[in-house]
Design a protein around this motif. Structure first.
Motif, mmCIF file in Angstrom:
data_model
loop_
_atom_site.group_PDB
_atom_site.id
_atom_site.type_symbol
_atom_site.label_atom_id
_atom_site.label_comp_id
_atom_site.label_asym_id
_atom_site.label_seq_id
_atom_site.Cartn_x
_atom_site.Cartn_y
_atom_site.Cartn_z
ATOM 1 N N ILE A 131 0.846 -1.195 0.000
ATOM 2 C CA ILE A 131 0.000 0.000 0.000
ATOM 3 C C ILE A 131 0.879 1.241 0.000
ATOM 4 C CG2 ILE A 131 -1.763 1.322 1.232
ATOM 5 C CD1 ILE A 131 -2.693 -1.296 2.517
ATOM 6 N N THR A 134 0.034 4.991 0.591
ATOM 7 C CA THR A 134 -1.110 5.819 0.992
ATOM 8 C C THR A 134 -1.068 7.217 0.380
ATOM 9 O OG1 THR A 134 -0.046 6.756 2.962
ATOM 10 C CG2 THR A 134 -1.170 4.619 3.218
ATOM 11 N N GLU A 177 3.827 3.954 3.791
ATOM 12 C CA GLU A 177 3.682 2.789 2.932
ATOM 13 C C GLU A 177 3.733 1.524 3.776
ATOM 14 O OE1 GLU A 177 6.482 2.816 -0.291
ATOM 15 O OE2 GLU A 177 6.005 4.884 -0.875
ATOM 16 N N ILE A 184 -6.865 -2.545 3.814
ATOM 17 C CA ILE A 184 -7.770 -1.396 3.773
ATOM 18 C C ILE A 184 -9.166 -1.904 4.098
ATOM 19 C CG2 ILE A 184 -8.781 0.447 2.362
ATOM 20 C CD1 ILE A 184 -6.326 0.352 0.598
ATOM 21 N N VAL A 221 -6.729 1.897 7.467
ATOM 22 C CA VAL A 221 -5.623 1.433 6.624
ATOM 23 C C VAL A 221 -4.487 1.089 7.575
ATOM 24 C CG1 VAL A 221 -4.064 1.973 4.716
ATOM 25 C CG2 VAL A 221 -6.290 3.111 4.854
ATOM 26 N N VAL A 274 -1.687 -1.213 -3.892
ATOM 27 C CA VAL A 274 -2.889 -0.384 -3.827
ATOM 28 C C VAL A 274 -2.467 1.069 -3.646
ATOM 29 C CG1 VAL A 274 -5.055 0.072 -2.624
ATOM 30 C CG2 VAL A 274 -4.221 -2.278 -2.848
ATOM 31 N N THR A 275 -3.016 1.924 -4.481
ATOM 32 C CA THR A 275 -2.754 3.364 -4.398
ATOM 33 C C THR A 275 -4.080 4.110 -4.433
ATOM 34 O OG1 THR A 275 -2.700 3.852 -6.788
ATOM 35 C CG2 THR A 275 -0.660 3.019 -5.776
#
Length: 459
Positions: free
Chosen positions: A13, A15, A22, A28, A38, A61-62
């Motif tokens: 991730i 963020t 990260e 999430i 998160v 994931v962004t």
């Protein structure tokens, strides 16, 4: 009523929060249309009303990508005037663009939106400024296309009132009157703009450019926008020819001209801003005026390299834009992450230190949210923000040997989108749109492009 929850786990991730937090492996939790939490490791135990769990092993994931400048209608005039600078390109294409109608605008919007959405864009914008008489409800058609696609959307309701007879570039029949443009813009804002936290549709006031609108339209447009509480958008400092035009016509450069007409401020963002000197950048930083950086379009039209590193250092909000697909035929924003980094490294002043991978990701996410005035609700993965995010598949041949997933996303080939969520609702699965027929859109856009070409040829 209890919130419905979606849990995404086992993913890297990024963020893009204020600390660039990260997680190498994290989770999430989405509750209805917002991010509830998160973090690192597994999701908390005991979550109620979990309607879906996603094992996102092998994914990054962004936040969803945010597009800050586009012209949807140009989807049906791609591949034309490919060896022209901006002014010659505009003169070549204005006569064709001035013959679009509602059906063309809707279909072109579908093509533009589809290409962006399947590539990770969750918030799109369209700067539409061509309104031929009798062409129908173009704004409504564009907004309807975005609503059907499921993306968050800002319509920058454009306008032009400076035609060839007034020393501008558009043909005389392609512009509105001052009064007509202001009235139609106000009507569009009142009919479609939603100021709520989770708004799916917003409207900005957006006269086209210094060489296609009158000074009075800029001044009154600014007054209108601020009276209605909406943002303002236009093109600025795109080419050396524009700078020369402004100096000859107004006796000053573009930034000074914009400031004299009320067009600098934290409620304003401008496209391109390629030719900015130190005082221009300082003025944008002082007023918090935003910039939509469009690296591929700038290169396509040989406009130059915008001073993005200097803007960021000065505190100017900067996001990324596709620009119209008549000057960026790919129509994709995720490729602009890489192009922004690479093109800015060609600037001899900064070279390899110009931008890094995480700065590029920030431009395409949180930077875009800032520019659109929505940094409090989108652009980063944080509890309380809207659930707009993308699952990029990073374990394929194209990326799996790059240890850092953010580096892989930015420096590597365009990554597959396994899933894209907007407002907590999935709109893409395995690089395919869930609420649109891509093959039908391809057929329809081709047919409308051919119809427009016939009409323009017979004019």
């Amino acid at each position: 009523m209890a919130a419905s929850r979606i849990v995404i786990e086992n993913c890297a991730i990024a963020t893009v929060d204020a600390n660039d937090t990260e997680y190498a492996s994290g989770y999430i939790v989405v509750a209805d249309n917002k991010i509830e939490s998160v973090g690192a490791g597994k999701a908390p135990e005991g979550l109620e009303n979990v309607v879906r769990r996603i094992d996102a092993t092998g994914h990054l994931v962004t936040p969803g990508l945010v597009n800050t400048h586009h012209h949807f209608y140009q989807w049906i005039t791609r591949g034309l005037a490919t060896d022209h600078n901006l002014f010659n390109w505009l003169v070549a294409l204005y006569p064709t663009w001035a013959r679009i109608d509602e059906s063309m605008a809707r279909t072109a919007a579908q093509g533009s939106l589809a290409m962006m959405a399947r590539g990770g864009v969750t918030t799109a914008m369209d700067h539409h400024y061509v309104f031929p008489q009798g062409s129908g409800d173009l704004s409504g058609a564009i907004i309807g296309a975005a609503r059907d696609m499921g993306v968050r959307f800002t319509l920058a309701r454009g306008s032009m009132d400076r035609s060839e007879k007034d020393g501008g570039l558009p043909p005389d029949f392609a512009v509105e009157t001052l009064e007509g443009a202001l009235s139609a813009t106000a009507e569009t804002v009142k009919k479609h703009h939603d100021a709520s936290f989770d708004a799916m549709t917003q409207v900005a006031v957006a006269p086209c450019s210094p060489f296609s609108v009158s000074t009075e339209l800029l001044k009154q447009g600014a007054e209108l926008a601020r009276s209605l509480g909406v943002r303002m958008h236009t093109h600025g400092s795109e080419t050396v020819e524009e700078e020369q035009f402004c100096k000859e016509l107004f006796g000053m450069g573009p930034t000074d001209y914009f400031e004299s007409t009320g067009w600098l401020g934290e409620d304003v963002w401008m496209a391109h801003c390629v030719h900015m000197n130190d005082s221009d950048i300082a003025a944008f930083a002082r007023t918090k005026t935003g910039v939509a950086h469009c690296p591929s379009s700038n290169a396509r039209l040989a406009a130059g390299i915008a001073r993005v590193p200097d803007m960021l250092k000065a505190g100017v909000p900067v996001g990324l834009g596709v620009d119209g697909t008549a000057s960026n035929e790919s129509g994709e924003l995720h490729t602009e992450l890489r192009n922004a980094l690479l093109i800015n490294r060609l600037n001899t002043q900064h070279r390899e230190a110009a931008l890094n991978a995480r700065q590029a990701l920030r431009l395409g996410t949180f930077g875009g949210a800032q520019v659109l005035g929505r940094a409090d609700n989108i652009g980063s993965l944080e509890a309380g923000k809207l659930a707009d995010f993308v699952l990029w598949k990073m374990d394929t041949l194209a990326h799996s040997s790059i240890a850092d997933p953010v580096t892989a996303l930015i420096f590597g080939a365009a990554a597959p989108v396994s899933a894209s969520f907007v407002n907590g609702k999935q709109i893409v699965e395995n690089n395919r749109l869930l609420f649109a027929d891509e093959e039908a859109i391809a057929r329809d856009t081709r047919a409308e492009a051919q119809r427009l070409a016939r009409i323009a040829a017979g004019a």
